[in-house]
Design an enzyme around this catalytic site. Sequence first.
Site, PDB file in Angstrom:
ATOM      1  N   GLY A 125       2.544  -3.439  -1.116  1.00 12.45           N
ATOM      2  CA  GLY A 125       3.559  -4.275  -1.743  1.00 12.45           C
ATOM      3  C   GLY A 125       2.903  -5.315  -2.643  1.00 12.45           C
ATOM      4  N   SER A 220      -1.856   1.431  -1.937  1.00 11.64           N
ATOM      5  CA  SER A 220      -1.423   0.373  -2.831  1.00 11.64           C
ATOM      6  C   SER A 220      -2.062  -0.971  -2.466  1.00 11.64           C
ATOM      7  CB  SER A 220       0.108   0.294  -2.836  1.00 11.64           C
ATOM      8  OG  SER A 220       0.571  -0.448  -3.926  1.00 11.64           O
ATOM      9  N   TYR A 221      -1.242  -2.009  -2.194  1.00  7.18           N
ATOM     10  CA  TYR A 221      -1.829  -3.305  -1.848  1.00  7.18           C
ATOM     11  C   TYR A 221      -2.532  -3.277  -0.498  1.00  7.18           C
ATOM     12  CZ  TYR A 221      -2.619  -8.276  -1.966  1.00  7.18           C
ATOM     13  OH  TYR A 221      -3.246  -9.502  -2.010  1.00  7.18           O
ATOM     14  N   ASP A 405       0.206   9.034 -10.628  1.00  7.72           N
ATOM     15  CA  ASP A 405       0.607   7.643 -10.414  1.00  7.72           C
ATOM     16  C   ASP A 405       0.257   6.833 -11.654  1.00  7.72           C
ATOM     17  OD1 ASP A 405       1.191   5.108  -9.464  1.00  7.72           O
ATOM     18  OD2 ASP A 405      -0.574   4.978  -8.170  1.00  7.72           O
ATOM     19  N   HIS A 457       1.961   7.961  -6.513  1.00  5.31           N
ATOM     20  CA  HIS A 457       1.461   6.832  -5.734  1.00  5.31           C
ATOM     21  C   HIS A 457       1.588   7.080  -4.239  1.00  5.31           C
ATOM     22  CE1 HIS A 457       0.418   2.543  -5.520  1.00  5.31           C
ATOM     23  NE2 HIS A 457       1.368   2.371  -4.628  1.00  5.31           N
TER      24      HIS A 457
END
Length: 483
Positions: A125, A220-221, A405, A457
């Site tokens: 996120g 991701s994060y 992605d 992603h």
Amino acid sequence: MKIAFHLCLHFSLLVFVSCYGSDGYDPLQTALKIQRSRRSVLNHLGNEDHLAEHSNSPVYMGPQDGLKDLNKISNLPGQPAGTDFDQYSGYVTVDPNHGRALFYYLAESPVNSSINPLVLWLNGGPGCSSFGNGAMKELGPFRVNPDNTTLSRNKYAWNNVANVLFLESPAGVGFSYSNTSSDYITNDVQTAKDSYTFLVNWLERFPEYKSRDFYITGESYAGHYIPQLAQLILQNDKITNQTVINLKGIALGNAYVDEETEMTGMFDYLWTHAIISDEIHEGIISNCNFSEGATITDACNDYQNQAYVTMSNIFSYDIYTPLCSPFSNSTPSISGFDPCTDSYILGYLNTPVVQQSLHAKPVQWESCNDFIFLNWKDMPFTVLPVIQDLMARGIRVWIYSGDTDGNVPVTTSRYSIHKLKTSVRTPWYPWVYKGEVGGYVVGYENLTFVTVRGAGHFVPSYQPGRALAVFTSFLEGKLPTNR
């Protein structure tokens, strides 16, 4: 754009349409823009500061007797007949004074659960749900059907080869919560500390996992979350009276690990995939300096904004996936993934009987918590030094990347690896899955880089079979096969 953004969020709740990743709703890029506007040399928190904050932190240990049995899921509403593995979910308190508790979901293996490793999965996120996004959309044992009510079995679920633990972190994400509202303004350091406190308490609740090989994966994060948590585990393992966690490796999927390579890699990817023009790309190259401490000029911001406008009707997390629309039948992506899956999950997880079966507090569940990423206090510019430290300590480090992605693209991962300055042991080659190229792999010194062909992603969503093959290779410590 701001009006459209808020309309999209409002519309998603009323008409079951998820706007995650579309029409400008992008937690990661939004958080990065906010951080760039705040960051200065005086208030920037470097990796050394993160280590200092972690040092000698007391860890809360709460009573766990009997909680495992209470957390066992008897039956998820709508789950298919013949479910042959145990599931658990519930809360682990990480700060009793603040009333802060993190939600988890455990899917044990149908076969060999007593000897298979334990794997922690984290979504990023910052502020996005590991259960809703990770378990229900990506690598968990079930998928939510379009009726928002029933589930179907994911035959490529990662719990086929490991016991997979999904953690909603930090507090405020998914079903996790705090009774102290200020806890929802958080950062990387607190997230790592809470995740570690969760783990040592969870292992007391499930003591049979204490001696298991332990791995951390995510995307991701979570490219920030995972290395920082791994480093904290190794640091605390040195404390003789502390629970020892048998950490063996980490796998980072389409991971944000370094701001400079994220920005340069993203815009290069968009240009080479015919999404932004030569003029926009040249304007970014000529006017933007994304290195740490550099000033972002008005001209740079203008060219970036032009690039984002060109992406406004493209699902940036998988550039070849159609957008979910309530006005027409959803069109599957090239990989067969249903672009409206997020809306099915939203409907399912907001059903009271589902929340009750999960032992979750009644809440309006959301895929991502906007307040979390809009108010993230601090994030280090790069975690590459942390990854280097893990590599030097012999921790297995894999970076995998879906190649469609556009948000944290394969170019970003390659540029980040180049910064690590590690030597090649096994040169780039195509790996094979079911008779065709599944992607490409490079074996570096203490690091493996794998691409997954045709995946965005959320790699296990788009290419579940190839993703499971990569995950299995990671656990075995072997490069994916070339035949």
